[in-house]
Scaffold this active site. Sequence first.
Site, PDB file in Angstrom:
ATOM      1  N   ASN A  39      41.362  33.518  36.614  1.00 33.11           N
ATOM      2  CA  ASN A  39      40.035  34.059  36.934  1.00 33.11           C
ATOM      3  C   ASN A  39      39.920  35.562  36.691  1.00 33.11           C
ATOM      4  O   ASN A  39      38.854  36.064  36.339  1.00 33.11           O
ATOM      5  CB  ASN A  39      39.643  33.714  38.378  1.00 33.11           C
ATOM      6  CG  ASN A  39      40.600  34.251  39.412  1.00 33.11           C
ATOM      7  OD1 ASN A  39      41.799  34.377  39.158  1.00 33.11           O
ATOM      8  ND2 ASN A  39      40.100  34.572  40.580  1.00 33.11           N
ATOM      9  N   GLU A  45      49.200  36.072  47.282  1.00 31.15           N
ATOM     10  CA  GLU A  45      47.745  36.219  47.437  1.00 31.15           C
ATOM     11  C   GLU A  45      47.152  34.858  47.117  1.00 31.15           C
ATOM     12  O   GLU A  45      47.111  34.446  45.956  1.00 31.15           O
ATOM     13  CB  GLU A  45      47.217  37.315  46.508  1.00 31.15           C
ATOM     14  CG  GLU A  45      45.823  37.782  46.886  1.00 31.15           C
ATOM     15  CD  GLU A  45      44.742  37.013  46.153  1.00 31.15           C
ATOM     16  OE1 GLU A  45      44.228  36.021  46.735  1.00 31.15           O
ATOM     17  OE2 GLU A  45      44.422  37.383  45.016  1.00 31.15           O
ATOM     18  N   CYS A  84      38.661  34.891  44.347  1.00 29.72           N
ATOM     19  CA  CYS A  84      39.314  34.551  45.621  1.00 29.72           C
ATOM     20  C   CYS A  84      38.637  35.232  46.805  1.00 29.72           C
ATOM     21  O   CYS A  84      38.634  34.687  47.912  1.00 29.72           O
ATOM     22  CB  CYS A  84      40.792  34.915  45.568  1.00 29.72           C
ATOM     23  SG  CYS A  84      41.113  36.626  45.104  1.00 29.72           S
ATOM     24  N   GLU A 119      48.586  44.204  47.392  1.00 31.60           N
ATOM     25  CA  GLU A 119      48.620  44.746  46.033  1.00 31.60           C
ATOM     26  C   GLU A 119      47.608  45.879  45.947  1.00 31.60           C
ATOM     27  O   GLU A 119      46.526  45.808  46.529  1.00 31.60           O
ATOM     28  CB  GLU A 119      48.304  43.655  45.015  1.00 31.60           C
ATOM     29  CG  GLU A 119      49.363  42.558  45.001  1.00 31.60           C
ATOM     30  CD  GLU A 119      49.156  41.565  43.871  1.00 31.60           C
ATOM     31  OE1 GLU A 119      48.004  41.195  43.602  1.00 31.60           O
ATOM     32  OE2 GLU A 119      50.168  41.164  43.266  1.00 31.60           O
TER      33      GLU A 119
END
Length: 493
Positions: free
Chosen positions: A156, A254, A288, A464
């Site tokens: 994505n 994640e 997400c 991150e």
Amino acid sequence: MELEGHYREHGLLIAGRWQSATADNGQVSINPATEERLGYMPLATPAQVTEAIDAASAASAAMRKLTPWERTALLRRAATLIRERAPQLARIVALETGKPIAQANGEANASAESIDWFADEARRVFGMSYESRVKGGRYLVHYEPLGVVAAFTPWNFPLLLLARKMGPALAAGNAIVIRPSNEAAGATMGLVRCFVDAGFPEGAINLVIGKADAITPTVMADPRVAKISFTGSVPIGRQIVEMSAKTLKKVTMELGGHAPVIVHRDADIDAFAHLASLGKFRNAGQVCASPTRFYIHESIFDKTVKALVERSKALRVGDPLQQNTDLGPLTTSKRREAIERLVDEAVSEGASVLCGGRRPSQSGRGWFYEPTLIANPAPHIGLMNDEPFGPVGTLNRFTTMDEVITEANRLPFALAAYVFTRSMRNTLETTERLQAGVVGVNTFVASTAETPFGGSKDSGFGREGGPNAIRDYLDTKFINLELADDEPLDATA
């Protein structure tokens, strides 16, 4: 077939050598907007994955010898190349994933920003020195590269999510093995090429593409791979964490979310409707941190929903290569089928489809789906419990703060959440009580290069981006320094 030449020129990258695929040994890549063939992706064998780890292990010594300033210069050059090649990289992303070209171009430039950020961080890995309990002694804390790290990325955000992993890994002085999603392999090749052309040591960056069962077990079983950074689904994340235990790898996870949006009675309705229509349907909802569950105060529910529906209906669905396209297709046919099942279930359980809820009538080929808003869904249905990862949002009323906080925190996901209000009291109470790693107030911007991104609960662990991310790619060494009693103060004595 537009990307066929790109695939032939690149492919796997192992020990500094590109290895392309053919129709005989590759997997076809499909354009989700046209369902036409783009070219053939290589499929790495377990032996090739081991070769990539061998190369990274050997190159880690060269990476360790580079000074922080040398690593900074290499990363700066890579970021410059990404910016120069952003139009080409964006086109590849649009062709492979269906992401609208304007959004893909923004992703390419955001990737360069992330690399630039970590270029600076390479020079800011500061150790510590302080007096020990022994007279004349010193305690030293030193940070060292892990050696070999592996990055697993989804389709994505194929550029940005990889940049968030490559940046700190290389800035810290590690070598890396990359396994991207097959759906966006060409975009990953293009990004990796920028680092190769920037002049990183041969073998410091390795790219293996293919089926998970040929790559993941080999990477996870090899004790030379010291760390895994994974972005993807919760079930796969759980498997990787379990596999990492056998060799005690460091892990960053994640794993997606199901972000609630709380719209208080004092919110700016027009501003919310504008931002929500763009934020919800960015990349066709395949984000997400995408807002998915909208909870709107009952006193403004009807007016707010009307404004949001009007904005959403005005979005342009179409060719991702056109600059004015707001929504392209879903990246895979399976994703669209999953969305259709979720919407059908919601309707069968009494929910109302206020817009969308179908494939566009004018589309022939391509995995398109209209921007969809569903009001008053039952709390037990899939849309309210499973991450939809598509262009669908749910709309519900709430009355009290306690009620909406309980509902927002009900799920095991805790990645992102959003709040719309003009009250500082509402802002403080809502943001403090929400369970999420990222909270946006009057915005749907969930991350920037300089800020930490990640979640908790089933959304994973670790962060991150931001100033602390590089520490996850370093080992901490403590040195207790005591001088021998008879050691002369003058070393030449």
